[in-house]
Design an enzyme around this catalytic site. Sequence first.
Site, short mmCIF file in Angstrom:
data_model
loop_
_atom_site.label_atom_id
_atom_site.label_comp_id
_atom_site.label_asym_id
_atom_site.label_seq_id
_atom_site.Cartn_x
_atom_site.Cartn_y
_atom_site.Cartn_z
N HIS A 169 0.84 -1.21 0.00
CA HIS A 169 0.00 0.00 0.00
C HIS A 169 0.88 1.25 0.00
O HIS A 169 0.66 2.17 -0.81
CB HIS A 169 -0.91 -0.03 1.24
CG HIS A 169 -1.68 1.24 1.47
ND1 HIS A 169 -3.02 1.36 1.18
CD2 HIS A 169 -1.29 2.44 1.99
CE1 HIS A 169 -3.42 2.58 1.50
NE2 HIS A 169 -2.39 3.26 2.00
N GLU A 170 1.87 1.30 0.88
CA GLU A 170 2.74 2.48 0.96
C GLU A 170 3.59 2.64 -0.29
O GLU A 170 3.80 3.76 -0.78
CB GLU A 170 3.62 2.39 2.20
CG GLU A 170 2.87 2.42 3.53
CD GLU A 170 1.99 3.65 3.66
OE1 GLU A 170 2.36 4.72 3.14
OE2 GLU A 170 0.92 3.54 4.29
N GLU B 147 -6.17 6.87 -0.95
CA GLU B 147 -6.08 5.71 -0.05
C GLU B 147 -6.80 4.50 -0.65
O GLU B 147 -6.30 3.37 -0.57
CB GLU B 147 -6.67 6.05 1.32
CG GLU B 147 -5.88 7.08 2.11
CD GLU B 147 -4.44 6.66 2.36
OE1 GLU B 147 -4.18 5.44 2.50
OE2 GLU B 147 -3.56 7.54 2.41
N HIS C 292 1.80 4.35 -3.12
CA HIS C 292 1.77 5.81 -3.03
C HIS C 292 3.00 6.41 -3.71
O HIS C 292 2.92 7.43 -4.40
CB HIS C 292 1.76 6.25 -1.56
CG HIS C 292 0.43 6.12 -0.88
ND1 HIS C 292 -0.74 6.53 -1.45
CD2 HIS C 292 0.11 5.64 0.36
CE1 HIS C 292 -1.74 6.30 -0.60
NE2 HIS C 292 -1.26 5.76 0.49
#
Length: 306
Positions: A140-141, A215, A144
């Site tokens: 997930h990070e 997100e 980004h």
Amino acid sequence: MQSRFRSDRRLTVRMGLTMFLLGLLYVAFIAALIALLRSWVLVVVVIGAMFVAQFWFSDRIAMFAMHGRVVEREEYPELHAVIDRLCGLADMPKPVVAVSNMDMPNAFATGRNPDHAVVCVTTGLLRRLEPAELEGVLAHELSHVAHKDVAVITIASFLGVLAGLIVRFAFYSQIFGGGRRDQNTAALFAMIMGVSAAVYALSFLLIRALSRYRELAADRAAAHLTGRPSALASALTKVTGDIARIPTKDLRTAQAFNAFYFTPAAGKEPGIERIFSTHPSLEQRLEQLARISTELGEAATPGKAG
């Protein structure tokens, strides 16, 4: 070779639109300050210096605020191994790896581009998550970073931060120095405060809307990259529940960086204030991951990720 993180056109469009609208707001804000202060050199130099400082040193500022430190492979071999594997899978440069000695389970990514990025996790997160759950959070990070929305949020946040600082400066100047000023000066400060407050409010809403969508985009990208949406769902459920049990006083420092976190440092799910939240609700995120699990043919049962 292209990155295996799925491109997200809707995210790209939203980032472009947000930057365009904030750019217009930024130009209007500078023009208003120049007209009020009658010194374009002062305004441009001060704002330019602050922008460069925030953009180039955003990673260091975030790391300092959250007590993060860079860690080498020898100290956290498993953490490095997961990030190495994900970066190889996604075909992207490996970011700097950092750990924050905080009990709050969370993670964040920062940096101006994929070649100058940092992924930081808290010791509370490392202690609570299973390997597959940690992989989901780190994917997930990393998404980004790959989507470059970390840089966009950093730039977008600058105008709101600047306007907020000016509001505070004008407010305290009026309180502590009002008696020594004539009416013209007081009126000038009132106008600056009014313009800054309006800019802050508009930029606040634009950034929050972009933050909520990015997100969801990061959850989608991570789920498709790892092929295990249920592991990410399990991590979300676990982390959100544990953060709710962290004392509020311990969350206050972290709340300033909510837009960068995996989950917000909040004691409860937002209600009517959801429109002001940096993150979508847990229910929205879990529903999306459940749909992706169905698409991938995976049983999306939080807590049973391997």
